[in-house]
Design a protein around this motif. Structure first.
Motif, PDB file in Angstrom:
ATOM      1  N   UNK A  89       0.811  -1.216   0.000  1.00 31.50           N
ATOM      2  CA  UNK A  89       0.000   0.000   0.000  1.00 31.50           C
ATOM      3  C   UNK A  89       0.847   1.269   0.000  1.00 31.50           C
ATOM      4  N   UNK A  90       2.137   1.147  -0.309  1.00 32.17           N
ATOM      5  CA  UNK A  90       3.002   2.323  -0.299  1.00 32.17           C
ATOM      6  C   UNK A  90       2.594   3.368  -1.330  1.00 32.17           C
TER       7      UNK A  90
ATOM      8  N   UNK B  56     -10.914   0.183   4.519  1.00 34.69           N
ATOM      9  CA  UNK B  56      -9.574   0.762   4.617  1.00 34.69           C
ATOM     10  C   UNK B  56      -8.815   0.208   5.816  1.00 34.69           C
ATOM     11  N   UNK B  57      -9.483   0.096   6.956  1.00 36.48           N
ATOM     12  CA  UNK B  57      -8.827  -0.366   8.179  1.00 36.48           C
ATOM     13  C   UNK B  57      -8.606  -1.875   8.134  1.00 36.48           C
ATOM     14  N   UNK B  58      -9.645  -2.620   7.831  1.00 31.97           N
ATOM     15  CA  UNK B  58      -9.543  -4.088   7.871  1.00 31.97           C
ATOM     16  C   UNK B  58      -8.555  -4.624   6.845  1.00 31.97           C
ATOM     17  N   UNK B  59      -8.506  -4.019   5.659  1.00 29.82           N
ATOM     18  CA  UNK B  59      -7.652  -4.521   4.587  1.00 29.82           C
ATOM     19  C   UNK B  59      -6.367  -3.706   4.433  1.00 29.82           C
TER      20      UNK B  59
ATOM     21  N   UNK C 261      -4.029 -14.862  -0.208  1.00 31.06           N
ATOM     22  CA  UNK C 261      -4.316 -14.297  -1.532  1.00 31.06           C
ATOM     23  C   UNK C 261      -5.733 -13.717  -1.510  1.00 31.06           C
ATOM     24  N   UNK C 262      -6.677 -14.486  -0.991  1.00 28.87           N
ATOM     25  CA  UNK C 262      -8.044 -13.996  -0.763  1.00 28.87           C
ATOM     26  C   UNK C 262      -8.476 -14.465   0.622  1.00 28.87           C
ATOM     27  N   UNK C 263      -8.935 -13.530   1.423  1.00 19.37           N
ATOM     28  CA  UNK C 263      -9.498 -13.949   2.708  1.00 19.37           C
ATOM     29  C   UNK C 263     -10.962 -13.540   2.788  1.00 19.37           C
TER      30      UNK C 263
END
Length: 554
Positions: free
Chosen positions: A64-65, A459-462, A390-392
């Motif tokens: 996320x940089x 935004x917070x969870x991921x 990869x996917x949660x």
């Protein structure tokens, strides 16, 4: 110790040769696989399909940089407006797409039942859909080709295909995969299945639907409906759940520090690692680099009463790191390193703990705790065996909530089924639609409050899972980058500065509100709409003038 069949790049290196025309040499190569001798049976199909398994990335510590969430030490050149048009490359490469088409033109030769051949075609079509979607995300209109090409193929000199047409083909591939891949109970272990295909379809369709809606393009509702339906299909299987050990203060961070995700019901699609067979360097890198959250991200985390800091009486301000973390969503201290955080759990039973944020090594003072294992064994370079997602399932729940909200169908039952399941892990109050209040400091001031809060939860969870820049693009929200708080850090008051050795903080500059300035030559960034797409490389456009015009602004 976990055991698995590891799909490695070495076993994927298949080289297809062509026979020579010379009569003496007109025979098949003896030292490599050839087109004429391959695609004979199920095993050939399986081995060929293996090559695509590394193409869909797992989350990484610095993914996320390129967003408003993190402030890397080296300024992101793209967001800084310093990206230059490449001569070649730059993502405009088609090897993987060609290899997918190569398979799909030949797989039916195999001596195998029709449903077996369709299963492997479903695998490859799912990966092909992902590959072409990523091309559309990056470049917009791209040249679509459905067959494998040679040097005489007219597609090599064709104009770009409109993005909408390409995405229609992507959806067809995804639907084929969903229809032909087995359910998890019938699937070969560690291979993709129907649930994975639906979860990936939900991700792609949400992106496309919200991209179209934010730009007033036709088809937005249909794509959002596809996203909601695909996510709901995963939910309705009953195969998945939000992982929890009943410890709200630790469960979120511990989710990302597991050596075995097989059997974890939050793992829709894990990437698994095995000692001495397949390992990674994420744990070591984050221990060395310690990515740094932005002030903007930190201020977006709710208080523990479920209210934003601009509305909550529980907010204690940011005069010190300890005050700022007080009474916040428990994910705050599981995302951000603060005082007493265990850096290393030593073999003798002792622990090394944080006393003060390690500035300037941590650029903003808000060091990431996510993926940061306290086990020194995991810090050995390229030796980490912690599995990655990869996917949660949390992502799938968030997709369902957002798609339903965009469609105007997010009832309290939908929120209870999604957002509130995620909040239960950390003991946060449930989101109640009837009592939601608009955040006076919202970064989306004109957005309906429910959709605003769903985006906040995402935004917070991921955080740090590689979604944020894609989200900014699909929402057409690039101007978020203009916010000065996206490039500053914690408040460094004179009182806090005095707790550090003078030499350590002497060069640290702060803004008028005493927030750490990471980039001392600028006070904010400026978003340019051309950044919604990347430019095509110059050499490719010169070789094929039909690719012109260049993407707008470049």
């Amino acid at each position: 110790m976990k055991k698995t069949r590891v799909i490695s790049s070495a076993m994927l290196a298949l080289v297809f040769g062509a026979a020579c025309n010379d009569n003496f040499l007109d025979r098949l190569p003896q030292d490599r696989l050839s087109d004429a001798t391959y695609f004979k049976n199920e095993n050939d199909l399986r081995i060929y399909a293996n090559r695509f398994y590394t193409l869909v990335p797992a989350q990484t510590f610095n993914s996320d940089n390129n967003s408003d969430n993190f402030v890397p030490r080296d300024r992101n050149t793209f967001l800084a407006g310093q990206y230059t048009i490449p001569n070649t490359g730059g993502g405009w490469t088609w090897t993987n797409e060609r290899e997918a088409n190569y398979f799909l033109a030949r797989y039916e030769r195999a001596d195998a039942p029709a449903e077996v051949k369709a299963k492997y075609a479903g695998e490859v079509k799912m990966f092909r859909a992902y590959l072409w979607w990523r091309k559309v995300v990056q470049f917009g209109d791209v040249t679509w080709f459905g067959g494998d090409l040679n040097e005489n193929s007219p597609e090599l000199f064709a104009p770009r295909t409109p993005r909408g047409t390409v995405m229609d083909t992507v959806l067809k591939d995804l639907n084929y995969a969903v229809a032909n891949l087995p359910v998890p109970a019938s699937a070969e272990q560690d291979r993709v299945n129907k649930d994975i295909a639906n979860a990936l379809k939900a991700r792609i369709c949400l992106w496309e639907g919200s991209y179209r809606k934010s730009r007033g393009l036709a088809g937005a509702t249909e794509w959002l409906r596809e996203a909601a339906n695909a996510a709901e299909a995963v939910i309705n299987t009953g195969n998945y759940a939000i992982w929890s050990n009943g410890n709200p203060a630790k469960d979120y961070v511990n989710l990302f520090l597991q050596e075995e995700l097989r059997g974890n019901r939050e793992a829709v699609w894990p990437r698994r690692y095995v000692k001495d067979q397949s390992m990674h360097n994420t744990t070591r890198q984050i221990s060395d680099i310690w990515p740094s959250y932005s002030k903007d991200f930190v201020e977006g985390i709710l208080c523990d009463d479920g209210l934003p800091i601009g509305l909550s009486a529980r907010y204690q301000g940011d005069e010190t790191p300890e005050l700022e973390r007080t009474n916040r969503d428990p994910r705050y201290q599981q995302l951000i390193v603060t005082r007493d955080y265990v850096v290393s759990q030593n073999a003798d039973g002792t622990a090394d703990r944080v006393t003060l944020p390690r500035i300037p090594a941590i650029t903003t003072g808000y060091a990431s705790a996510k993926y940061k294992s306290p086990d020194p064994v995991q810090w050995v370079a390229n030796q980490s065996t912690l599995d990655l997602f990869i996917i949660r399932y949390a992502e799938t729940l968030l997709i369902f909530a957002e798609a339903k909200a965009e469609l105007g169908e997010a009832s309290q039952a939908v929120i209870d089924q999604t957002i509130n399941k995620i909040r239960d892990r950390v003991g946060m109050p449930h989101m109640k639609i009837a009592t939601l209040q608009k955040d006076p400091n919202s970064i989306f001031p004109t957005l309906p409050v429910l959709l605003d809060e769903i985006r906040r939860e995402r935004r917070v969870e991921l955080a740090q899972e590689g979604f944020r820049f894609d989200d900014i693009i699909r929402w057409k929200a690039g101007t978020l980058i203009n916010n000065p708080k996206t490039i500053v850090g914690m408040k460094l008051t004179d009182a806090l500065r005095a707790q550090y050795p003078a030499s350590q903080v002497a060069g640290i500059q702060v803004d008028a509100d005493e927030h750490i300035r990471v980039y001392t030559d600028i006070t904010n960034r400026t978003w340019h709409d051309k950044l919604y797409l990347y430019p095509l490389p110059l050499q490719e456009m010169n070789l094929n003038p039909q690719l012109k015009p260049q993407n707008t602004g470049w």
